[in-house]
Design a protein around this motif. Structure first.
Motif, PDB file in Angstrom:
ATOM      1  N   ALA A 131      44.564  -9.115 -49.329  1.00 46.94           N
ATOM      2  CA  ALA A 131      45.153  -9.321 -50.649  1.00 46.94           C
ATOM      3  C   ALA A 131      44.109  -9.278 -51.760  1.00 46.94           C
ATOM      4  CB  ALA A 131      45.893 -10.656 -50.684  1.00 46.94           C
ATOM      5  N   LYS A 132      42.885  -9.725 -51.454  1.00 49.59           N
ATOM      6  CA  LYS A 132      41.859  -9.830 -52.488  1.00 49.59           C
ATOM      7  C   LYS A 132      40.501 -10.035 -51.822  1.00 49.59           C
ATOM      8  CE  LYS A 132      42.744 -14.796 -52.683  1.00 49.59           C
ATOM      9  NZ  LYS A 132      43.182 -15.949 -53.496  1.00 49.59           N
ATOM     10  N   THR A 133      39.461 -10.023 -52.610  1.00 47.78           N
ATOM     11  CA  THR A 133      38.129 -10.367 -52.117  1.00 47.78           C
ATOM     12  C   THR A 133      38.075 -11.870 -51.843  1.00 47.78           C
ATOM     13  OG1 THR A 133      37.100  -8.582 -53.377  1.00 47.78           O
ATOM     14  CG2 THR A 133      35.665 -10.392 -52.680  1.00 47.78           C
ATOM     15  N   GLY A 134      37.444 -12.242 -50.736  1.00 44.21           N
ATOM     16  CA  GLY A 134      37.370 -13.666 -50.424  1.00 44.21           C
ATOM     17  C   GLY A 134      36.451 -13.937 -49.252  1.00 44.21           C
ATOM     18  N   GLY A 174      44.472 -13.664 -46.916  1.00 44.59           N
ATOM     19  CA  GLY A 174      45.823 -13.136 -47.090  1.00 44.59           C
ATOM     20  C   GLY A 174      45.880 -11.649 -46.805  1.00 44.59           C
ATOM     21  N   ILE A 175      46.918 -11.239 -46.106  1.00 37.31           N
ATOM     22  CA  ILE A 175      47.143  -9.830 -45.789  1.00 37.31           C
ATOM     23  C   ILE A 175      48.384  -9.361 -46.536  1.00 37.31           C
ATOM     24  CG2 ILE A 175      47.698  -8.192 -43.938  1.00 37.31           C
ATOM     25  CD1 ILE A 175      46.119  -9.982 -42.031  1.00 37.31           C
ATOM     26  N   VAL A 176      48.301  -8.169 -47.091  1.00 38.72           N
ATOM     27  CA  VAL A 176      49.455  -7.600 -47.783  1.00 38.72           C
ATOM     28  C   VAL A 176      49.845  -6.279 -47.136  1.00 38.72           C
ATOM     29  CG1 VAL A 176      49.019  -8.701 -50.009  1.00 38.72           C
ATOM     30  CG2 VAL A 176      47.961  -6.485 -49.500  1.00 38.72           C
ATOM     31  N   ARG A 177      51.102  -5.961 -47.286  1.00 43.46           N
ATOM     32  CA  ARG A 177      51.637  -4.694 -46.782  1.00 43.46           C
ATOM     33  C   ARG A 177      51.925  -3.796 -47.976  1.00 43.46           C
ATOM     34  NH1 ARG A 177      57.160  -2.895 -45.285  1.00 43.46           N
ATOM     35  NH2 ARG A 177      57.895  -4.828 -46.240  1.00 43.46           N
ATOM     36  N   GLU A 180      61.797   4.511 -57.283  1.00 47.61           N
ATOM     37  CA  GLU A 180      60.925   4.207 -56.156  1.00 47.61           C
ATOM     38  C   GLU A 180      59.542   3.862 -56.694  1.00 47.61           C
ATOM     39  OE1 GLU A 180      60.800   7.426 -53.419  1.00 47.61           O
ATOM     40  OE2 GLU A 180      62.916   7.267 -52.844  1.00 47.61           O
ATOM     41  N   GLU A 181      58.890   2.908 -56.054  1.00 54.39           N
ATOM     42  CA  GLU A 181      57.525   2.568 -56.441  1.00 54.39           C
ATOM     43  C   GLU A 181      56.766   2.003 -55.256  1.00 54.39           C
ATOM     44  OE1 GLU A 181      56.988  -1.018 -58.943  1.00 54.39           O
ATOM     45  OE2 GLU A 181      59.181  -1.077 -59.044  1.00 54.39           O
ATOM     46  N   PHE A 182      55.460   2.240 -55.270  1.00 54.64           N
ATOM     47  CA  PHE A 182      54.608   1.724 -54.209  1.00 54.64           C
ATOM     48  C   PHE A 182      54.221   0.298 -54.563  1.00 54.64           C
ATOM     49  CE2 PHE A 182      51.274   1.892 -51.006  1.00 54.64           C
ATOM     50  CZ  PHE A 182      51.877   2.703 -50.064  1.00 54.64           C
ATOM     51  N   ARG A 183      54.502  -0.652 -53.665  1.00 52.67           N
ATOM     52  CA  ARG A 183      54.270  -2.063 -53.951  1.00 52.67           C
ATOM     53  C   ARG A 183      53.502  -2.715 -52.809  1.00 52.67           C
ATOM     54  NH1 ARG A 183      59.079  -5.390 -54.971  1.00 52.67           N
ATOM     55  NH2 ARG A 183      58.350  -6.015 -57.025  1.00 52.67           N
ATOM     56  N   GLU A 184      52.837  -3.822 -53.129  1.00 54.98           N
ATOM     57  CA  GLU A 184      52.157  -4.615 -52.112  1.00 54.98           C
ATOM     58  C   GLU A 184      52.845  -5.967 -52.020  1.00 54.98           C
ATOM     59  OE1 GLU A 184      47.971  -4.763 -52.891  1.00 54.98           O
ATOM     60  OE2 GLU A 184      47.651  -2.739 -52.099  1.00 54.98           O
ATOM     61  N   VAL A 185      53.222  -6.333 -50.803  1.00 58.76           N
ATOM     62  CA  VAL A 185      53.955  -7.577 -50.583  1.00 58.76           C
ATOM     63  C   VAL A 185      53.249  -8.389 -49.500  1.00 58.76           C
ATOM     64  CG1 VAL A 185      56.160  -6.572 -51.283  1.00 58.76           C
ATOM     65  CG2 VAL A 185      55.464  -6.449 -48.888  1.00 58.76           C
ATOM     66  N   PRO A 186      53.354  -9.722 -49.548  1.00 56.09           N
ATOM     67  CA  PRO A 186      52.700 -10.555 -48.528  1.00 56.09           C
ATOM     68  C   PRO A 186      53.168 -10.184 -47.125  1.00 56.09           C
ATOM     69  CG  PRO A 186      53.451 -11.901 -50.360  1.00 56.09           C
ATOM     70  CD  PRO A 186      54.032 -10.534 -50.574  1.00 56.09           C
ATOM     71  N   TYR A 187      52.232 -10.210 -46.204  1.00 52.91           N
ATOM     72  CA  TYR A 187      52.527  -9.859 -44.818  1.00 52.91           C
ATOM     73  C   TYR A 187      52.192 -11.045 -43.930  1.00 52.91           C
ATOM     74  CZ  TYR A 187      52.375  -7.344 -40.359  1.00 52.91           C
ATOM     75  OH  TYR A 187      52.590  -6.934 -39.073  1.00 52.91           O
ATOM     76  N   THR A 188      53.195 -11.573 -43.243  1.00 55.13           N
ATOM     77  CA  THR A 188      52.981 -12.761 -42.412  1.00 55.13           C
ATOM     78  C   THR A 188      53.578 -12.612 -41.021  1.00 55.13           C
ATOM     79  OG1 THR A 188      55.012 -13.755 -43.299  1.00 55.13           O
ATOM     80  CG2 THR A 188      52.946 -14.306 -44.406  1.00 55.13           C
TER      81      THR A 188
END
Length: 220
Positions: free
Chosen positions: A9-12, A128-131, A203-211
């Motif tokens: 999801a981000k740098t960390g 955090g991982i995003v899809r 339509e749009e390319f999106r990033e969503v939380p992946y759990t």
């Protein structure tokens, strides 16, 4: 670009301690080998007092660019396990650097492999991982007596209602994967006995939380 990918999801960073040794894994996105090299160099400069700064990265839609570095640890006990952890989680365009501060107790080859693998896996899930996925907006207009069943329908699925407009009827807006939208339209039509108006948007390319996946962990 693929319609579906996983990344952080981000740098960390995230730290674990094993037998008094500290393993600090720092991760960032990288879309080029130059960017990955710059991140690794910056961490090495920041953690110049560390015993080791081991690294790995996966870059490209099909992981065309990948590299692992043991930075002085026994060959194959650090960088490669880190790289394999990135692959196991199916992450793309990610660079990881695990800094080790030796605690005085040797871990052995097996212990090092587990430590470096877990440092990356636990860091990715802590950060955090995003899809990344191609989705399409879907507007559904219903009567007020259909609100509760439709809200319940979406509460049990991975696509939340993002907007609600109240008027003579109620209109919900959701974003759904393009590969699943037809199935959702059919299910909603069945749920409401056809008393629903459906309208697709852009339509749009999106990033969503992946759990969906638990972090695989190698026991020490």
């Amino acid at each position: 670009m693929k319609n579906n990918y996983l990344t952080i999801a981000k740098t960390g960073e995230h730290e674990i301690e094993i037998k008094k040794s500290r393993f600090i894994c720092q991760m960032a996105r990288a879309t080029s080998e130059e960017g990955a090299a710059d991140f690794i160099a910056a961490i090495k400069k920041k953690q110049y007092k560390a015993t080791h700064n081991c690294s790995a990265y996966l870059i490209g839609e099909n992981n065309e660019h990948q590299r692992a570095n043991d930075d002085g640890e026994p060959s194959g006990t650090a960088g490669v396990p880190m790289l394999e952890s990135l692959k196991l989680m199916q992450l793309q365009n990610v660079v990881a650097v695990t800094t080790r501060y030796f605690g005085g107790i040797k871990l052995g080859a097996g212990g090092l492999i587990r430590a470096y693998s877990n440092s990356v896996t636990e860091a990715a899930h802590a950060i955090g991982i995003v899809r990344g996925v191609l989705q399409q907006a879907l507007r559904l207009t219903i009567d007020y007596n259909q609100v509760d069943p439709v809200q319940h329908f979406f509460s049990e699925r991975p696509f939340p209602i993002e907007k609600t407009d109240y008027g003579v009827q109620v209109t919900f807006t959701v974003h759904i994967d393009v590969t699943a939208i037809a199935d959702y339209e059919a299910a909603l039509t069945d749920l409401t006995n056809g008393r629903i108006t459906l309208a697709r948007g852009a339509e749009e390319f999106r990033e969503v939380p992946y759990t969906d996946k638990a972090a695989p962990r190698y026991e020490n």
